[in-house]
Design a protein around this motif. Structure first.
Motif, mmCIF file in Angstrom:
data_model
loop_
_atom_site.group_PDB
_atom_site.id
_atom_site.type_symbol
_atom_site.label_atom_id
_atom_site.label_comp_id
_atom_site.label_asym_id
_atom_site.label_seq_id
_atom_site.Cartn_x
_atom_site.Cartn_y
_atom_site.Cartn_z
ATOM 1 N N THR A 126 0.829 -1.196 0.000
ATOM 2 C CA THR A 126 0.000 0.000 0.000
ATOM 3 C C THR A 126 0.870 1.256 0.000
ATOM 4 O OG1 THR A 126 -0.181 -0.257 2.409
ATOM 5 C CG2 THR A 126 -2.000 -1.077 1.076
ATOM 6 N N ASP B 76 1.490 3.405 2.109
ATOM 7 C CA ASP B 76 2.302 3.660 3.302
ATOM 8 C C ASP B 76 3.426 2.639 3.446
ATOM 9 O OD1 ASP B 76 0.821 1.432 3.898
ATOM 10 O OD2 ASP B 76 0.199 2.099 5.893
ATOM 11 N N LEU C 233 -6.338 2.702 1.714
ATOM 12 C CA LEU C 233 -5.126 3.221 1.088
ATOM 13 C C LEU C 233 -5.028 2.785 -0.364
ATOM 14 C CD1 LEU C 233 -2.602 2.500 3.979
ATOM 15 C CD2 LEU C 233 -3.593 4.710 3.358
#
Length: 422
Positions: free
Chosen positions: A307, A309, A345
């Motif tokens: 994702t 992050d 996300l």
């Protein structure tokens, strides 16, 4: 230079080659070297192979490594460290072709060749010594032949065991040979930090350090029970044996490939699930095509999602029956994707991998319910094999499978991309 731990000082191990029949041959900066052989005008420049923007570094020349660039580094970090580097997108077809050629050179030396990756292999040359000479002569023969035929270099480690031969090849880089005689094995190992041992990662190294063990010499001089208390019974016994140069594993020719996978980093983070699904279909199709090219089937499908992050999620599913059909791999991967909680996300990277491989000819396949009802699996496999033939003639982009979106529920189709197929 090798990024692995090196001996803590220069040693003259002598020239006794007795008992050293194991060679580890490792191509130097393989992907980058193949690109330089195709683009000789770039020699001497810092060159990075990898995705231009958001991908990772697959390989870097030693000129780029001098700036701290290394494989698996995010490309953005590599460009900041070496802004003058020439970035080349990867050409995996070219790398596979050179790899196959190099492995054939090694098999011309001995039938006992264990390929462990696209750019490295172990050889047992005990049976080739009478014909080709001592191991150092064989190593030089391999290096000369690889350089002459493919324009790339390799480093060779020579030892009595696979473990020490691999260490030696790393210490010989770039473009060198290092012989560790059997009689000098323990002395050689005692010069190394404990992190040089196979199986010692950061957590194991930290666990050993808590017991005051930071070098191979300290490990070898410890009681085996102490090492087992530090890292576990099985791991402790294994590391203790390695510290004393004991590694009984033979070279295993024809070792079967354990998995086949493909992944891709998106140019920008993707929030549209349909776009991610389309990429999953493409990756599943690539995996299935490779299965068919190796006459293999797979029982397990794994999905990898990273994702925005940088969190990496993996899921896997075991199929009711092994397959080499892209649609079946895709349906399993799509179901895994649907079950992943992305936390709202966007997706940075997605990958598909097939595991539990076996030979297609000797694997009994029970038809799935879908196959039994639709009786279309055989026809689908024939279609995908026909697609393989088209790609073999005109390139992979000439034809691709269409997508079945979770959102649209459209039926899967085969999409023909317009182009010159003459």
């Amino acid at each position: 230079m090798s990024r692995g731990p090196r001996p803590s000082g220069r040693r003259d191990w002598g020239d006794d080659e007795g008992g050293t029949s194991i060679l580890h041959v490792d191509m130097d900066a393989f992907f980058a070297s193949v690109e330089l052989a195709r683009r000789p005008h770039l020699r001497g420049l810092p060159v990075i192979v990898g995705g231009e923007q958001r991908g990772v570094v697959l390989a870097a020349t030693y000129e780029a490594r001098a700036f701290g660039v290394h494989s698996a580094m995010p490309m953005a970090h590599a460009r900041r460290r070496c802004p003058q580097a020439v970035v080349i997108p990867p050409d995996h077809g070219a790398y596979r072709a050179v790899s196959e050629g190099v492995m054939q050179v090694l098999r011309d030396v001995t039938t006992l060749v264990e390929q462990v990756s696209v750019d490295e292999a172990f050889l047992d040359v005990a049976g080739a010594r009478r014909r080709l000479g001592p191991p150092t002569h064989i190593a030089e023969l391999v290096r000369r032949t690889v350089r002459a035929e493919f324009g790339i270099t390799c480093s060779v480690g020579i030892a009595a065991t696979k473990f020490v031969a691999k260490l030696a090849s790393g210490h010989a880089k770039p473009d060198g040979v290092l012989l560790v005689p059997a009689s000098a094995t323990v002395d050689y190992l005692r010069t190394l930090p404990v992190g040089a041992l196979w199986g010692v990662g950061e957590s194991t190294e930290a666990a050993l350090a808590r017991w005051g063990v930071r070098t191979v010499a300290e490990l070898a001089d410890s009681d085996v029970g102490t090492i087992q208390r530090a890292v576990g019974r099985v791991a402790g016994a294994h590391l203790y044996d390695l510290a004393w140069g004991r590694d009984p594993r033979p070279v295993e020719p024809g070792r079967e490939e354990k998995s086949i996978g493909a992944e891709e980093t998106f140019a920008v983070d993707v929030a549209d699930l349909a776009v991610v699904e389309a990429k999953v279909l493409e990756l599943a199709d690539r995996c299935a095509s490779r299965l068919r090219s190796h006459s293999l089937v797979a029982r397990t499908v794994s999905l990898k999602v990273r994702t925005s992050d940088f969190r990496t999620l993996t899921r896997s599913r075991t199929l009711a029956t092994p397959t080499d059909v892209g649609r079946e791999v895709y349906l399993a991967a799509r179901a895994l994707l649907a079950g992943v909680d992305l936390g709202g996300l966007a997706v940075r990277l997605v990958g598909v991998r097939v595991e539990g491989l076996s030979a297609a000819a000797s694997t009994v396949r029970q038809p799935t319910l879908e196959e039994a009802v639709a009786e279309n699996s055989g026809a689908r496999r024939d279609v995908e094999r026909a697609m393989d033939e088209v790609r073999g003639r005109f390139g992979r982009a000439a034809i691709r499978a269409g997508t079945t979106s979770l959102a649209s529920k459209r039926n899967s189709t085969t999409e023909f991309v317009p182009g010159d197929l003459s």
